[in-house]
Design a protein around this motif. Structure first.
Motif, PDB file in Angstrom:
ATOM      1  N   GLY A   1      -2.336   9.551   4.150  1.00 45.17           N
ATOM      2  CA  GLY A   1      -1.393  10.227   3.261  1.00 45.17           C
ATOM      3  C   GLY A   1      -0.001  10.282   3.864  1.00 45.17           C
ATOM      4  N   GLY A   2       0.254   9.394   4.824  1.00 44.61           N
ATOM      5  CA  GLY A   2       1.572   9.345   5.456  1.00 44.61           C
ATOM      6  C   GLY A   2       1.637   9.987   6.821  1.00 44.61           C
ATOM      7  N   GLY A   3       0.537  10.588   7.272  1.00 44.15           N
ATOM      8  CA  GLY A   3       0.555  11.241   8.578  1.00 44.15           C
ATOM      9  C   GLY A   3       0.473  10.272   9.750  1.00 44.15           C
ATOM     10  N   HIS A   4      -0.192   9.142   9.549  1.00 47.96           N
ATOM     11  CA  HIS A   4      -0.377   8.128  10.597  1.00 47.96           C
ATOM     12  C   HIS A   4       0.775   7.127  10.507  1.00 47.96           C
ATOM     13  N   ALA A   5       1.481   6.920  11.600  1.00 49.17           N
ATOM     14  CA  ALA A   5       2.662   6.047  11.601  1.00 49.17           C
ATOM     15  C   ALA A   5       2.317   4.595  11.315  1.00 49.17           C
ATOM     16  N   GLY A   6       1.078   4.214  11.485  1.00 51.75           N
ATOM     17  CA  GLY A   6       0.676   2.838  11.232  1.00 51.75           C
ATOM     18  C   GLY A   6       0.171   2.599   9.828  1.00 51.75           C
ATOM     19  N   TYR A   7       0.169   3.649   8.986  1.00 45.96           N
ATOM     20  CA  TYR A   7      -0.328   3.517   7.614  1.00 45.96           C
ATOM     21  C   TYR A   7       0.690   4.129   6.670  1.00 45.96           C
ATOM     22  N   ARG A   8       1.756   3.355   6.440  1.00 41.04           N
ATOM     23  CA  ARG A   8       2.833   3.829   5.576  1.00 41.04           C
ATOM     24  C   ARG A   8       3.590   2.640   4.993  1.00 41.04           C
ATOM     25  N   VAL A   9       4.457   2.928   4.049  1.00 39.13           N
ATOM     26  CA  VAL A   9       5.374   1.919   3.510  1.00 39.13           C
ATOM     27  C   VAL A   9       6.750   2.209   4.078  1.00 39.13           C
ATOM     28  N   PHE A  10       7.323   1.205   4.765  1.00 30.97           N
ATOM     29  CA  PHE A  10       8.624   1.368   5.414  1.00 30.97           C
ATOM     30  C   PHE A  10       9.642   0.390   4.828  1.00 30.97           C
ATOM     31  N   PRO A  11      10.918   0.791   4.784  1.00 36.73           N
ATOM     32  CA  PRO A  11      11.969  -0.169   4.429  1.00 36.73           C
ATOM     33  C   PRO A  11      12.137  -1.191   5.558  1.00 36.73           C
ATOM     34  N   CYS A  12      12.466  -2.423   5.188  1.00 36.26           N
ATOM     35  CA  CYS A  12      12.820  -3.426   6.179  1.00 36.26           C
ATOM     36  C   CYS A  12      14.151  -4.058   5.759  1.00 36.26           C
ATOM     37  N   LYS A  13      14.576  -5.110   6.436  1.00 31.19           N
ATOM     38  CA  LYS A  13      15.905  -5.675   6.184  1.00 31.19           C
ATOM     39  C   LYS A  13      16.106  -6.101   4.736  1.00 31.19           C
ATOM     40  N   ASP A  14      15.096  -6.705   4.147  1.00 29.08           N
ATOM     41  CA  ASP A  14      15.268  -7.261   2.803  1.00 29.08           C
ATOM     42  C   ASP A  14      14.170  -6.813   1.835  1.00 29.08           C
ATOM     43  N   GLY A  15      13.650  -5.612   2.048  1.00 26.44           N
ATOM     44  CA  GLY A  15      12.628  -5.103   1.138  1.00 26.44           C
ATOM     45  C   GLY A  15      11.843  -3.967   1.750  1.00 26.44           C
ATOM     46  N   ARG A  16      10.537  -4.016   1.576  1.00 28.84           N
ATOM     47  CA  ARG A  16       9.629  -3.001   2.129  1.00 28.84           C
ATOM     48  C   ARG A  16       8.427  -3.686   2.748  1.00 28.84           C
ATOM     49  N   VAL A  17       7.739  -2.949   3.599  1.00 27.46           N
ATOM     50  CA  VAL A  17       6.511  -3.470   4.182  1.00 27.46           C
ATOM     51  C   VAL A  17       5.426  -2.402   4.078  1.00 27.46           C
ATOM     52  N   ALA A  18       4.283  -2.771   3.519  1.00 26.07           N
ATOM     53  CA  ALA A  18       3.110  -1.890   3.476  1.00 26.07           C
ATOM     54  C   ALA A  18       2.327  -2.149   4.753  1.00 26.07           C
ATOM     55  N   LEU A  19       2.369  -1.199   5.638  1.00 27.97           N
ATOM     56  CA  LEU A  19       1.750  -1.337   6.957  1.00 27.97           C
ATOM     57  C   LEU A  19       0.435  -0.573   6.959  1.00 27.97           C
TER      58      LEU A  19
END
Length: 304
Positions: free
Chosen positions: A223-241
């Motif tokens: 639910g966003g508590g784990h830093a390795g399981y989130r959606v982050f902005p990147c240079k040219d979009g987003r990354v689902a990690l």
């Protein structure tokens, strides 16, 4: 990237004949699944409104999205019959006489008005099974409702934006195709038909279980508590990690430059900051390459 659906390759319902009266999405989607499993499928629809353009379907889905309607009815024989007339009733019962499973999505009172309630069907067709798709179970089956209301009731509507897909309807369609399989197994073991009820509200509740268990609530592991399981902005979009498991998280931590520590470190604010900065400094292509090389589960979403 186009979304594809992997349908069953095994033909577990080969030789099984299904007649459906179900309109809109859950019933036709369930019939699509059954057809893919080898069933012979017949859909009985009301006649279109008088004066309609030729080719118009009385199923509202054919109006909302004809492409979706056509996809769900590939390989399905569609018949037109007004079940409120004697001619329409005779046409339906000719089909039921040679059918294994009847699939419906009416309220119980509507089925009774058509003479298709279970008590009548089992007397006339002892071998026939009935799978009823309803909105809510039991005494609530007469209540008005739809996919959105059942998702809201189950806690799957968390803001004012509509959910990205029709979870209750599609979950209900899977439960209904599962019920067809269950009905067939019970037919073979008991030597007679059975009646099974599938409630869309229960489908929504089932899909909502991870949230009810606290797995996806804010700050939880997924639910966003784990830093390795989130959606982050990147240079040219987003990354689902999705580096959730310890071995994935350890590889990510090393790549990001976090000190080696136990899994709980991934819940610390510093870890979130470090991963966010690492993603922000890289393009989608760079992140995809790192994911492949380091075996980190991720999926990039370039800005359109």
């Amino acid at each position: 990237m186009p979304v594809t659906t992997q349908l069953p390759r095994q033909r577990a319902l080969r030789g099984v004949r299904i007649v459906s009266l179900a309109l809109n999405l859950p019933g036709p989607a369930a019939l699509m699944r059954c057809r893919a499993m080898g069933a012979t499928c017949v859909k009985v629809e009301p006649p279109p409104p008088v004066g309609s353009v030729p080719g118009t379907t009385a199923d509202p889905m054919g109006v909302y999205n004809r492409a979706a309607y056509d996809t769900m009815h590939q390989g399905v024989r569609v018949l037109t019959a007004d079940l409120k007339t004697e001619v329409g009733q005779k046409a339906l019962h000719r089909e039921l006489a040679k059918t294994d499973v009847l699939l419906t999505s009416f309220r119980p009172s509507a089925l009774a008005k058509l003479g298709l309630q279970w008590s009548a069907l089992r007397k006339q067709y002892p071998q026939l099974s009935l799978v009823e798709i309803v909105g809510a179970p039991g005494v609530r089956a007469e209540e008005p409702g739809h996919d959105l209301t059942y998702m809201a009731e189950s806690g799957l509507v968390t803001g004012t934006e509509l959910p990205p897909t029709l979870y209750a309807d599609m979950g209900g369609s899977l439960m209904a195709s599962e019920a067809v399989l269950q009905a067939r197994l019970l037919q073979l073991s008991k030597g007679k038909g059975v009646c099974l009820e599938i409630a869309l509200s229960e489908a929504a509740n089932y899909l909502a279980l991870p949230r009810a268990w606290g797995l996806t609530t804010r700050g939880a592991a997924v639910g966003g508590g784990h830093a390795g399981y989130r959606v982050f902005p990147c240079k040219d979009g987003r990354v689902a990690l999705a580096a959730l498991e310890p071995h994935f998280a350890a590889v990510l931590a090393k790549e990001v430059g976090l000190p080696k520590s136990n899994i709980m470190a991934m819940f610390m604010p510093d870890s979130h900051t470090a991963v966010a900065q690492w993603c922000a400094q890289r393009s989608c292509a760079e992140l995809e390459a790192i994911g492949t090389a380091r075996d980190i589960p991720l999926y990039t979403l370039p800005t359109a």
